[in-house]
Write a protein that holds these residues in place. Structure first.
Motif, PDB file in Angstrom:
ATOM      1  N   VAL A  30      36.842   1.192 -24.033  1.00 15.98           N
ATOM      2  CA  VAL A  30      36.192   1.329 -22.719  1.00 15.98           C
ATOM      3  C   VAL A  30      36.992   2.272 -21.827  1.00 15.98           C
ATOM      4  N   LYS A  31      38.288   2.116 -21.816  1.00 14.68           N
ATOM      5  CA  LYS A  31      39.129   2.968 -20.969  1.00 14.68           C
ATOM      6  C   LYS A  31      39.054   4.436 -21.408  1.00 14.68           C
ATOM      7  N   ARG A  32      39.085   4.675 -22.724  1.00 10.22           N
ATOM      8  CA  ARG A  32      39.044   6.050 -23.236  1.00 10.22           C
ATOM      9  C   ARG A  32      37.750   6.746 -22.820  1.00 10.22           C
ATOM     10  N   ILE A  33      36.623   6.055 -22.945  1.00 10.94           N
ATOM     11  CA  ILE A  33      35.341   6.661 -22.573  1.00 10.94           C
ATOM     12  C   ILE A  33      35.211   6.791 -21.059  1.00 10.94           C
ATOM     13  N   THR A  34      35.596   5.748 -20.341  1.00 12.15           N
ATOM     14  CA  THR A  34      35.449   5.741 -18.884  1.00 12.15           C
ATOM     15  C   THR A  34      36.242   6.857 -18.228  1.00 12.15           C
ATOM     16  N   TYR A  35      37.452   7.062 -18.688  1.00 11.07           N
ATOM     17  CA  TYR A  35      38.325   8.042 -18.037  1.00 11.07           C
ATOM     18  C   TYR A  35      38.429   9.353 -18.805  1.00 11.07           C
ATOM     19  N   SER A  36      37.440   9.643 -19.670  1.00 11.85           N
ATOM     20  CA  SER A  36      37.455  10.907 -20.404  1.00 11.85           C
ATOM     21  C   SER A  36      37.355  12.101 -19.451  1.00 11.85           C
ATOM     22  N   GLU A  51      28.141   2.386 -19.883  1.00 12.71           N
ATOM     23  CA  GLU A  51      27.867   3.186 -21.080  1.00 12.71           C
ATOM     24  C   GLU A  51      28.901   2.913 -22.171  1.00 12.71           C
ATOM     25  N   ALA A  52      30.147   2.769 -21.781  1.00 15.51           N
ATOM     26  CA  ALA A  52      31.204   2.496 -22.759  1.00 15.51           C
ATOM     27  C   ALA A  52      30.976   1.157 -23.435  1.00 15.51           C
ATOM     28  N   CYS A  53      30.591   0.167 -22.658  1.00 13.25           N
ATOM     29  CA  CYS A  53      30.324  -1.161 -23.232  1.00 13.25           C
ATOM     30  C   CYS A  53      29.110  -1.108 -24.150  1.00 13.25           C
ATOM     31  N   SER A  54      28.107  -0.340 -23.778  1.00  9.24           N
ATOM     32  CA  SER A  54      26.908  -0.207 -24.611  1.00  9.24           C
ATOM     33  C   SER A  54      27.207   0.511 -25.917  1.00  9.24           C
ATOM     34  N   SER A  55      28.153   1.428 -25.897  1.00  8.02           N
ATOM     35  CA  SER A  55      28.458   2.194 -27.100  1.00  8.02           C
ATOM     36  C   SER A  55      29.150   1.355 -28.167  1.00  8.02           C
ATOM     37  N   VAL A  56      29.639   0.182 -27.791  1.00  8.06           N
ATOM     38  CA  VAL A  56      30.286  -0.702 -28.761  1.00  8.06           C
ATOM     39  C   VAL A  56      29.303  -1.072 -29.864  1.00  8.06           C
ATOM     40  N   THR A  57      28.052  -1.287 -29.514  1.00 10.44           N
ATOM     41  CA  THR A  57      27.030  -1.632 -30.496  1.00 10.44           C
ATOM     42  C   THR A  57      26.922  -0.559 -31.564  1.00 10.44           C
ATOM     43  N   ASP A  58      26.899   0.710 -31.156  1.00 13.17           N
ATOM     44  CA  ASP A  58      26.813   1.816 -32.111  1.00 13.17           C
ATOM     45  C   ASP A  58      28.017   1.814 -33.045  1.00 13.17           C
ATOM     46  N   ASN A  59      29.200   1.595 -32.494  1.00 12.48           N
ATOM     47  CA  ASN A  59      30.410   1.580 -33.303  1.00 12.48           C
ATOM     48  C   ASN A  59      30.382   0.425 -34.298  1.00 12.48           C
ATOM     49  N   LEU A  60      29.958  -0.741 -33.861  1.00 11.31           N
ATOM     50  CA  LEU A  60      29.918  -1.893 -34.755  1.00 11.31           C
ATOM     51  C   LEU A  60      28.902  -1.694 -35.875  1.00 11.31           C
TER      52      LEU A  60
END
Length: 77
Positions: A30-36, A51-60
Motif C-alpha cells: 500500500v505504501k509503495r503504490i500510495t507514495y509512488s 486503489e492500492a488496497c483494491s490492487s491486492v485482489t489482482d496480486n492474490l
C-alpha cells in the motif's frame, strides 16, 4: 508504547499478529503504490490508498494462478 524488537524487555508471543509477514507485505504494498508519486491533496491520497488496497485482489489472483500451474507441473513429475 508498543515496540517490536528482539532486544526488548519482554518477549512477543509466538505467532503474534503483530509479526505477521502478511501485514508487512500488505502495508509495504500500500505504501509503495500510495507514495509512488507525490499527492497534492487529501482526496488524492485517499484515492491512492483505496486503489492500492483494491490492487491486492489482482496480486492474490496472480499468486493463486502461479501456485496452481506449479502444482500441475509438480504432479506430472
Amino acid at each position: 508504547e508498543r515496540v517490536i524488537s528482539r532486544q526488548f524487555d519482554f518477549d512477543w508471543p509466538a505467532r503474534s499478529p503483530d509479526l505477521s509477514p502478511v501485514d508487512f507485505w500488505f502495508w509495504g504494498h500500500v505504501k509503495r503504490i500510495t507514495y509512488s508519486q507525490p499527492c497534492s491533496n487529501l482526496d488524492q491520497l485517499k484515492l491512492r490508498i483505496t486503489e492500492a488496497c483494491s490492487s491486492v485482489t489482482d496480486n492474490l489472483e496472480a499468486v493463486i494462478d502461479s501456485i496452481e500451474s506449479r502444482l500441475i507441473l509438480f504432479k506430472r513429475h
